[in-house]
Design a protein around this motif. Structure first.
Motif, PDB file in Angstrom:
ATOM      1  N   PHE A  92       0.878  -1.174   0.000  1.00  0.00           N
ATOM      2  CA  PHE A  92       0.000   0.000   0.000  1.00  0.00           C
ATOM      3  C   PHE A  92       0.910   1.216   0.000  1.00  0.00           C
ATOM      4  CE2 PHE A  92      -2.166  -3.544   1.888  1.00  0.00           C
ATOM      5  CZ  PHE A  92      -3.372  -3.533   1.216  1.00  0.00           C
ATOM      6  N   ASN A  93       0.981   1.889  -1.135  1.00  0.00           N
ATOM      7  CA  ASN A  93       1.936   2.984  -1.255  1.00  0.00           C
ATOM      8  C   ASN A  93       1.367   4.277  -0.673  1.00  0.00           C
ATOM      9  OD1 ASN A  93       4.270   4.417  -2.050  1.00  0.00           O
ATOM     10  ND2 ASN A  93       4.560   2.992  -3.745  1.00  0.00           N
ATOM     11  N   LEU A  94       2.183   5.315  -0.675  1.00  0.00           N
ATOM     12  CA  LEU A  94       1.929   6.573   0.033  1.00  0.00           C
ATOM     13  C   LEU A  94       0.511   7.100  -0.109  1.00  0.00           C
ATOM     14  CD1 LEU A  94       5.130   8.347  -1.269  1.00  0.00           C
ATOM     15  CD2 LEU A  94       4.786   7.498   1.060  1.00  0.00           C
ATOM     16  N   ALA A 139      -6.716  -7.947 -17.280  1.00  0.00           N
ATOM     17  CA  ALA A 139      -7.087  -6.869 -18.192  1.00  0.00           C
ATOM     18  C   ALA A 139      -6.388  -5.583 -17.774  1.00  0.00           C
ATOM     19  CB  ALA A 139      -8.606  -6.682 -18.158  1.00  0.00           C
ATOM     20  N   VAL A 140      -6.423  -4.580 -18.664  1.00  0.00           N
ATOM     21  CA  VAL A 140      -5.903  -3.249 -18.339  1.00  0.00           C
ATOM     22  C   VAL A 140      -7.031  -2.256 -18.576  1.00  0.00           C
ATOM     23  CG1 VAL A 140      -4.203  -1.462 -18.901  1.00  0.00           C
ATOM     24  CG2 VAL A 140      -3.560  -3.886 -19.052  1.00  0.00           C
ATOM     25  N   TYR A 141      -7.275  -1.398 -17.580  1.00  0.00           N
ATOM     26  CA  TYR A 141      -8.338  -0.389 -17.678  1.00  0.00           C
ATOM     27  C   TYR A 141      -7.715   0.989 -17.505  1.00  0.00           C
ATOM     28  CZ  TYR A 141     -11.936  -3.993 -17.138  1.00  0.00           C
ATOM     29  OH  TYR A 141     -12.757  -5.092 -17.329  1.00  0.00           O
ATOM     30  N   ILE A 142      -8.217   1.982 -18.243  1.00  0.00           N
ATOM     31  CA  ILE A 142      -7.797   3.373 -18.055  1.00  0.00           C
ATOM     32  C   ILE A 142      -9.009   4.290 -18.161  1.00  0.00           C
ATOM     33  CG2 ILE A 142      -5.442   3.103 -18.967  1.00  0.00           C
ATOM     34  CD1 ILE A 142      -6.503   4.422 -21.591  1.00  0.00           C
ATOM     35  N   GLY A 143      -8.825   5.515 -17.702  1.00  0.00           N
ATOM     36  CA  GLY A 143      -9.769   6.587 -18.007  1.00  0.00           C
ATOM     37  C   GLY A 143     -10.877   6.802 -17.002  1.00  0.00           C
ATOM     38  N   VAL A 144     -11.669   7.826 -17.308  1.00  0.00           N
ATOM     39  CA  VAL A 144     -12.793   8.243 -16.464  1.00  0.00           C
ATOM     40  C   VAL A 144     -14.049   8.320 -17.330  1.00  0.00           C
ATOM     41  CG1 VAL A 144     -13.665  10.058 -14.933  1.00  0.00           C
ATOM     42  CG2 VAL A 144     -11.189   9.644 -15.092  1.00  0.00           C
ATOM     43  N   ARG A 151     -11.870  -0.810 -20.593  1.00  0.00           N
ATOM     44  CA  ARG A 151     -10.853  -1.824 -20.853  1.00  0.00           C
ATOM     45  C   ARG A 151     -10.117  -1.502 -22.141  1.00  0.00           C
ATOM     46  NH1 ARG A 151     -11.251  -8.473 -20.571  1.00  0.00           N
ATOM     47  NH2 ARG A 151      -9.059  -8.741 -21.114  1.00  0.00           N
ATOM     48  N   ILE A 152      -8.756  -1.485 -22.099  1.00  0.00           N
ATOM     49  CA  ILE A 152      -7.981  -1.290 -23.332  1.00  0.00           C
ATOM     50  C   ILE A 152      -7.205  -2.529 -23.721  1.00  0.00           C
ATOM     51  CG2 ILE A 152      -7.808   1.232 -23.225  1.00  0.00           C
ATOM     52  CD1 ILE A 152      -4.832   0.746 -22.196  1.00  0.00           C
ATOM     53  N   LYS A 153      -7.027  -3.483 -22.799  1.00  0.00           N
ATOM     54  CA  LYS A 153      -6.299  -4.719 -23.144  1.00  0.00           C
ATOM     55  C   LYS A 153      -6.936  -5.871 -22.421  1.00  0.00           C
ATOM     56  CE  LYS A 153      -1.837  -2.529 -23.903  1.00  0.00           C
ATOM     57  NZ  LYS A 153      -0.529  -2.181 -23.350  1.00  0.00           N
ATOM     58  N   VAL A 188      -1.109  -1.317  -4.429  1.00  0.00           N
ATOM     59  CA  VAL A 188      -1.931  -0.093  -4.490  1.00  0.00           C
ATOM     60  C   VAL A 188      -0.969   1.093  -4.513  1.00  0.00           C
ATOM     61  CG1 VAL A 188      -3.727   1.264  -3.348  1.00  0.00           C
ATOM     62  CG2 VAL A 188      -3.808  -1.242  -3.227  1.00  0.00           C
ATOM     63  N   ALA A 189      -0.985   1.847  -5.617  1.00  0.00           N
ATOM     64  CA  ALA A 189      -0.014   2.932  -5.836  1.00  0.00           C
ATOM     65  C   ALA A 189      -0.382   4.178  -5.026  1.00  0.00           C
ATOM     66  CB  ALA A 189       0.042   3.244  -7.334  1.00  0.00           C
ATOM     67  N   PRO A 190       0.524   5.171  -4.994  1.00  0.00           N
ATOM     68  CA  PRO A 190       0.276   6.363  -4.185  1.00  0.00           C
ATOM     69  C   PRO A 190      -1.044   7.058  -4.521  1.00  0.00           C
ATOM     70  CG  PRO A 190       2.551   6.328  -4.889  1.00  0.00           C
ATOM     71  CD  PRO A 190       1.872   5.186  -5.599  1.00  0.00           C
TER      72      PRO A 190
END
Ligand code: COA
Length: 211
Positions: A127-129, A200-205, A209-211, A145-147
């Motif tokens: 669990f990052n910053l 899978a890979v997800y991005i955006g708002v 799913r992109i991959k 879990v990134a910052p």
């Protein structure tokens, strides 16, 4: 000064090292091979992984962000090493949560992380910053879990999934948790409003799913 072994020499390992220093331990980084050791230019002690048998009395964490690599190292040394949990003093916890994390193996909790309550956490999670984990969340083994990521209530994150910087995962509900499938990556800044499939890979708002 007591020492703690930290697999890795890159940024994540050094962040784990910062937690060790804050807790009064000297970090001893573990380089995979001579090339990694030669490339290391930061301060602090480094050992080669092949010499680990001479450091069996240390507690260890795995300071490597890649969840699959982290899991492989954990499996390789499951019987031989004492994997400890590294919790920054500024992390804060709802009722019983610190005790729960302290009962796991190899969990790293960086500065400013907040856990509320009734959360389950697997082994070897990072669990990052300043990330926040809300009520009734279930996090399987080896999740990262990134910052600044925010996991709201009633979410289930599958094994080895990777939640990018500043992600928001909207809540599920008591009868149906929001699902993030195993081995899925959520790109930085995404807002997850629906379940995410495994692998899978997800991005955006909102996240797509992109991959
Ligand atoms: C989502 C992610 C994993 C995709 O990486 P990748 O598979 O190498 O994908 P690419 O960089 O080739 O990008 C693919 C497309 O998605 C876009 N994209 C990548 N990441 C994005 C993000 N976070 N949000 C919005 N769009 C993004 C790229 O611009 C590219 O668009 P294009 O095809 O129109 O040019 C990565 O960009 C990411 O966000 N990683 C998390 C970073 C992070 O949080 N690090 C924390 C370190 S502690």
């Amino acid at each position: 000064m007591k020492q703690i072994g930290i697999f890795g020499t890159s940024g994540m390992a050094r962040e784990a090292g910062d937690i060790a220093w804050a807790l009064g331990y000297e970090p001893v980084y573990v380089a995979r091979d001579q090339a990694e050791l030669d490339a290391y230019s930061f301060s602090g002690q480094v050992m080669l992984e092949c010499d680990i048998d001479t450091y069996l009395d240390l507690g260890y964490v795995i300071g490597i962000g890649d969840s699959s690599i982290r899991q492989r190292i954990a499996q390789r040394y499951a019987e031989r090493l004492n994997f400890v949990n590294l919790i920054h003093p500024s992390a804060s916890f709802g009722r019983g949560q610190r005790e729960l994390i302290e009962s796991r193996r190899g969990v790293i909790v960086c500065a400013g992380v907040r856990f509320t309550n009734n959360i389950q956490v697997g082994d070897f999670c990072i669990f990052n910053l300043n990330s926040t984990i809300s009520h009734d969340v279930v996090i399987d083994d080896c999740v990262y879990v990134a910052p600044g990521a925010h996991v709201t209530g009633n979410v289930h994150i599958g094994t080895r999934s990777w939640i990018g910087t500043g992600v928001a995962i909207n809540q599920g509900n008591e009868s149906m948790k929001r699902q993030i499938g195993a081995d899925t990556v959520i790109g930085s800044g995404a807002v997850v409003v629906k379940d995410c499939e495994p692998n899978a890979v997800y991005i955006g708002v909102p996240a797509r799913r992109i991959k």
